[in-house]
Enzyme design. Structure first.
Site, mmCIF file in Angstrom:
data_model
loop_
_atom_site.group_PDB
_atom_site.id
_atom_site.type_symbol
_atom_site.label_atom_id
_atom_site.label_comp_id
_atom_site.label_asym_id
_atom_site.label_seq_id
_atom_site.Cartn_x
_atom_site.Cartn_y
_atom_site.Cartn_z
ATOM 1 N N GLY A 1 28.410 71.277 56.166
ATOM 2 C CA GLY A 1 28.355 72.064 54.943
ATOM 3 C C GLY A 1 27.591 71.301 53.890
ATOM 4 O O GLY A 1 27.975 70.221 53.506
ATOM 5 N N HIS A 2 26.464 71.834 53.514
ATOM 6 C CA HIS A 2 25.687 71.240 52.429
ATOM 7 C C HIS A 2 25.762 72.199 51.253
ATOM 8 O O HIS A 2 25.525 73.390 51.430
ATOM 9 C CB HIS A 2 24.203 71.170 52.781
ATOM 10 C CG HIS A 2 23.863 70.161 53.819
ATOM 11 N ND1 HIS A 2 24.256 68.856 53.746
ATOM 12 C CD2 HIS A 2 23.121 70.255 54.932
ATOM 13 C CE1 HIS A 2 23.778 68.199 54.789
ATOM 14 N NE2 HIS A 2 23.098 69.036 55.531
ATOM 15 N N LYS B 1 22.035 66.984 48.214
ATOM 16 C CA LYS B 1 21.414 66.571 46.963
ATOM 17 C C LYS B 1 20.311 65.546 47.209
ATOM 18 O O LYS B 1 19.247 65.582 46.582
ATOM 19 C CB LYS B 1 22.482 65.976 46.053
ATOM 20 C CG LYS B 1 21.957 65.681 44.706
ATOM 21 C CD LYS B 1 23.067 65.593 43.693
ATOM 22 C CE LYS B 1 22.437 65.507 42.337
ATOM 23 N NZ LYS B 1 22.686 64.270 41.669
ATOM 24 N N LYS C 1 24.824 64.945 50.914
ATOM 25 C CA LYS C 1 23.496 64.766 51.517
ATOM 26 C C LYS C 1 22.497 65.804 51.018
ATOM 27 O O LYS C 1 21.326 65.505 50.842
ATOM 28 C CB LYS C 1 23.590 64.882 53.045
ATOM 29 C CG LYS C 1 24.061 63.598 53.683
ATOM 30 C CD LYS C 1 24.288 63.772 55.158
ATOM 31 C CE LYS C 1 25.515 64.510 55.443
ATOM 32 N NZ LYS C 1 26.657 64.158 55.979
ATOM 33 N N ASP D 1 41.164 71.729 51.496
ATOM 34 C CA ASP D 1 41.155 70.639 50.531
ATOM 35 C C ASP D 1 40.802 69.352 51.257
ATOM 36 O O ASP D 1 41.293 69.107 52.361
ATOM 37 C CB ASP D 1 42.561 70.467 49.922
ATOM 38 C CG ASP D 1 42.759 71.376 48.723
ATOM 39 O OD1 ASP D 1 41.783 72.020 48.290
ATOM 40 O OD2 ASP D 1 43.899 71.426 48.220
ATOM 41 N N GLN E 1 27.822 65.755 59.064
ATOM 42 C CA GLN E 1 29.030 64.913 59.109
ATOM 43 C C GLN E 1 28.730 63.495 58.615
ATOM 44 O O GLN E 1 27.942 63.339 57.713
ATOM 45 C CB GLN E 1 29.642 64.893 60.516
ATOM 46 C CG GLN E 1 30.198 66.237 60.974
ATOM 47 C CD GLN E 1 29.130 67.148 61.539
ATOM 48 O OE1 GLN E 1 28.310 66.743 62.329
ATOM 49 N NE2 GLN E 1 29.126 68.384 61.109
ATOM 50 N N THR F 1 32.609 74.403 54.414
ATOM 51 C CA THR F 1 32.659 75.186 55.641
ATOM 52 C C THR F 1 34.005 75.850 55.844
ATOM 53 O O THR F 1 34.094 77.020 56.173
ATOM 54 C CB THR F 1 32.330 74.273 56.847
ATOM 55 O OG1 THR F 1 31.009 73.789 56.667
ATOM 56 C CG2 THR F 1 32.402 75.029 58.162
ATOM 57 N N THR G 1 33.801 64.145 65.332
ATOM 58 C CA THR G 1 33.103 65.310 65.835
ATOM 59 C C THR G 1 32.506 64.936 67.190
ATOM 60 O O THR G 1 32.601 63.779 67.613
ATOM 61 C CB THR G 1 32.055 65.822 64.814
ATOM 62 O OG1 THR G 1 31.631 67.121 65.216
ATOM 63 C CG2 THR G 1 30.860 64.889 64.684
ATOM 64 N N LYS H 1 28.095 61.103 43.195
ATOM 65 C CA LYS H 1 29.310 61.482 42.447
ATOM 66 C C LYS H 1 29.909 60.358 41.622
ATOM 67 O O LYS H 1 31.141 60.294 41.462
ATOM 68 C CB LYS H 1 30.343 62.065 43.420
ATOM 69 C CG LYS H 1 29.862 63.367 44.075
ATOM 70 C CD LYS H 1 30.951 64.014 44.863
ATOM 71 C CE LYS H 1 31.107 65.472 44.518
ATOM 72 N NZ LYS H 1 32.080 66.191 45.291
ATOM 73 N N LEU H 2 29.071 59.494 41.099
ATOM 74 C CA LEU H 2 29.588 58.422 40.245
ATOM 75 C C LEU H 2 30.298 59.006 39.022
ATOM 76 O O LEU H 2 31.295 58.473 38.544
ATOM 77 C CB LEU H 2 28.427 57.509 39.813
ATOM 78 C CG LEU H 2 28.832 56.265 39.017
ATOM 79 C CD1 LEU H 2 29.704 55.333 39.858
ATOM 80 C CD2 LEU H 2 27.613 55.517 38.499
ATOM 81 N N GLY I 1 31.569 62.123 56.069
ATOM 82 C CA GLY I 1 30.871 63.375 55.781
ATOM 83 C C GLY I 1 31.144 63.858 54.366
ATOM 84 O O GLY I 1 31.940 63.251 53.640
ATOM 85 N N ASP I 2 30.428 64.901 53.963
ATOM 86 C CA ASP I 2 30.583 65.494 52.627
ATOM 87 C C ASP I 2 30.235 64.520 51.511
ATOM 88 O O ASP I 2 30.807 64.582 50.429
ATOM 89 C CB ASP I 2 32.018 66.022 52.416
ATOM 90 C CG ASP I 2 32.459 66.930 53.532
ATOM 91 O OD1 ASP I 2 31.657 67.798 53.912
ATOM 92 O OD2 ASP I 2 33.586 66.769 54.025
ATOM 93 N N GLU I 3 29.308 63.607 51.771
ATOM 94 C CA GLU I 3 28.945 62.623 50.751
ATOM 95 C C GLU I 3 27.942 63.192 49.742
ATOM 96 O O GLU I 3 27.663 62.540 48.729
ATOM 97 C CB GLU I 3 28.335 61.367 51.392
ATOM 98 C CG GLU I 3 29.281 60.558 52.272
ATOM 99 C CD GLU I 3 29.252 61.025 53.724
ATOM 100 O OE1 GLU I 3 28.609 62.063 54.007
ATOM 101 O OE2 GLU I 3 29.879 60.373 54.565
HETATM 102 P P1 IMP Z 1 34.463 69.596 64.691
HETATM 103 O O1 IMP Z 1 33.154 68.973 64.304
HETATM 104 O O2 IMP Z 1 34.606 71.014 64.209
HETATM 105 O O3 IMP Z 1 34.758 69.456 66.156
HETATM 106 O O4 IMP Z 1 35.638 68.782 63.927
HETATM 107 C C1 IMP Z 1 35.926 67.439 64.263
HETATM 108 C C2 IMP Z 1 36.277 66.645 63.015
HETATM 109 O O5 IMP Z 1 35.113 66.496 62.207
HETATM 110 C C3 IMP Z 1 37.328 67.300 62.111
HETATM 111 O O6 IMP Z 1 38.110 66.281 61.506
HETATM 112 C C4 IMP Z 1 36.492 67.985 61.042
HETATM 113 O O7 IMP Z 1 37.207 68.166 59.840
HETATM 114 C C5 IMP Z 1 35.376 66.982 60.893
HETATM 115 N N1 IMP Z 1 34.138 67.565 60.383
HETATM 116 C C6 IMP Z 1 33.249 68.316 61.064
HETATM 117 N N2 IMP Z 1 32.213 68.641 60.276
HETATM 118 C C7 IMP Z 1 32.434 68.071 59.091
HETATM 119 C C8 IMP Z 1 31.689 68.016 57.868
HETATM 120 O O8 IMP Z 1 30.587 68.542 57.715
HETATM 121 N N3 IMP Z 1 32.268 67.307 56.860
HETATM 122 C C9 IMP Z 1 33.442 66.672 57.003
HETATM 123 N N4 IMP Z 1 34.168 66.695 58.104
HETATM 124 C C10 IMP Z 1 33.671 67.388 59.151
#
Ligand code: IMP
Length: 427
Positions: A40-41, A18, A16, A303, A223, A299, A238, A330-331, A12-14
């Protein structure tokens, strides 16, 4: 033109948002198919920065119809405040469509998420605490509350009372918390009904009609692949399916309608929350990636853990998602390193392993085997074509492409909307 899926290829957080934004002008519908406000976008438009958690990032493009599909879990309070925030900034949100089959996150889901994490102690998942897991658990357990239930007071009452019958026992007797009165939840949720009603739609039908009319539908995963409840690093995942199969079940679009599956791949790796991460850097390089890449959760404000690029993960993402393309993001963050290590395989109990191990303990023991690629020091953020990248940056991208098993069709070279190199068009 049929449907396209955008899926995070790592944890996640790659970036998207953008990618969605790049496609925004040519896309007619942007659909979220799983997850909730755990996502979180960040989308940067001009000097404006938008952080979205629940709404599809297409909501920022005036000609796009944003859709929240049946596979999403919705916290209605969050939904309405995100909409209000955008309205106040002059963004037209009236086109949003919400599936009546999407499930609702309720206050008892949020409470349970937090108390169960606390009780897990050292074994905690590191969830976002937004009630995502408990809401999906209720869905699968067939005691969930759906958007459509908001419009029938007697059904809503029955469902909330039934759900709280068990949950209050748990909260009071096991977790030593106060019971949540059904009446309070009922009153709060009935209050959302009128505000949500204008957006309610039979989204699977709308999307089918859109595809028949040759509209472009973009399915946007929250994610990432390794957070998928089936294909990720279980149990540190998740509670939904971000992988491309989830795009079908979470939207009601059949797999034969999907034409392209684009994996969003960061030029290095990050992870939030607990769980294995073979290339994690606990040194100055990790700190530098975090600082330069702005690796702090949109979100939760936590860190992010940072590490070098892991080609084993990218290959796995290609496999389980059936990726047709990558969008490398993010190159620019890697500019300035003399050598850039890339993980090409793992060493597990003395053996070289090329593919992601399905066994959890093996993955916990995996040690990265690195190849060092030469770095570059030139500013790449103004590059508009692949040829304008420094030779070593080109070679880095080509090496990643070869190891990852799908063409890299776009490259992010800066956070701004236009700081992208398009190599092959996605449409
Ligand atoms: P949950 O989705 O709140 O149940 O969290 C489960 C796992 O997914 C945890 O390690 C969170 O940090 C991770 N996680 C959930 N949503 C994101 C996201 O948008 N980006 C990165 N990690 C996420």
């Amino acid at each position: 033109m049929p449907a396209l899926v955008l899926v995070g290829a790592q944890w996640g957080d790659e970036g998207k948002g953008k990618a969605t934004d790049l496609l925004g002008g040519s896309v007619d519908y942007v659909v979220r198919y799983q997850g909730g406000n755990n996502a979180g976008h960040t989308v940067v438009i001009g000097d404006q920065k938008y952080a979205l958690h629940l709404l599809p990032s297409g909501i920022l493009s005036p000609n796009v119809v944003p859709v929240i599909g049946n596979g999403v879990v919705i916290d209605p309070g969050v939904l309405l405040s995100e909409l209000k925030g955008l309205d106040e900034r002059g963004i037209d949100t009236s086109k949003l469509l919400i599936s009546g089959n999407a499930h609702l996150i309720t206050p008892y889901h949020r409470t349970l998420d937090k108390v169960t994490e606390r009780f897990l102690g050292k074994r905690r998942i590191g969830t976002t605490g937004r009630g995502i897991g408990p809401a999906y658990a209720d869905k699968i357990n067939r005691v969930g509350i759906r958007v459509q239930d908001l419009f029938d007071e007697s059904i809503l009452r029955q469902k909330i009372e039934a759900a709280l019958h068990d949950k209050n026992q748990l909260l009071v007797k096991l977790y030593n918390r106060r019971a949540i009165p059904a009446e309070l939840v009922l009153e709060e949720y009935l209050g959302y009904a009128d505000k949500i009603k204008p957006y309610l739609a039979d989204t699977t039908l709308v999307l089918d009609e859109a595809l028949k009319a040759n509209k472009v539908v973009l399915l946007e995963g929250g994610q990432g692949t390794l957070l998928d409840v089936d294909h990720g690093t279980y149990p540190f995942v998740t509670s939904s399916n971000p992988t491309s199969g989830g795009a079908c079940t979470g939207s009601g679009i059949g797999p034969t309608k999907i034409d392209r599956v684009i994996g969003i791949l960061k030029a290095y790796t990050t992870r939030v929350g607990s769980g294995p991460f073979p290339t994690e850097l606990l040194d100055a390089d990790g700190d530098a990636l975090r600082r330069i890449g702005g690796e702090r959760g949109v979100t939760t404000g936590r860190d992010r853990r940072c590490g070098w690029f892991d080609a084993v993960i990218a290959r796995y993402a290609t496999r389980v998602n059936g990726l047709t393309d990558f969008f490398l993001t993010k190159l620019d963050v890697l500019t300035g390193w003399e050598q850039i290590p890339v993980c090409v395989a793992y060493e597990i109990d003395g053996q070289r392993v090329e593919e992601l191990p399905y066994n959890q303990s093996d993955f916990h023991h995996a040690k990265p085997i690195y190849e060092n690629l030469p770095g570059w020091s030139e500013d790449i953020s103004k590059a508009k074509t692949f040829a304008e990248l420094p030779k070593n940056a080109q070679a880095y991208v080509k090496a990643l492409e070869e190891m990852s098993g799908a063409p890299i069709s776009a490259i992010g070279v800066g956070p701004g909307r236009t700081e992208t190199i398009e190599i092959n068009s996605f449409l």
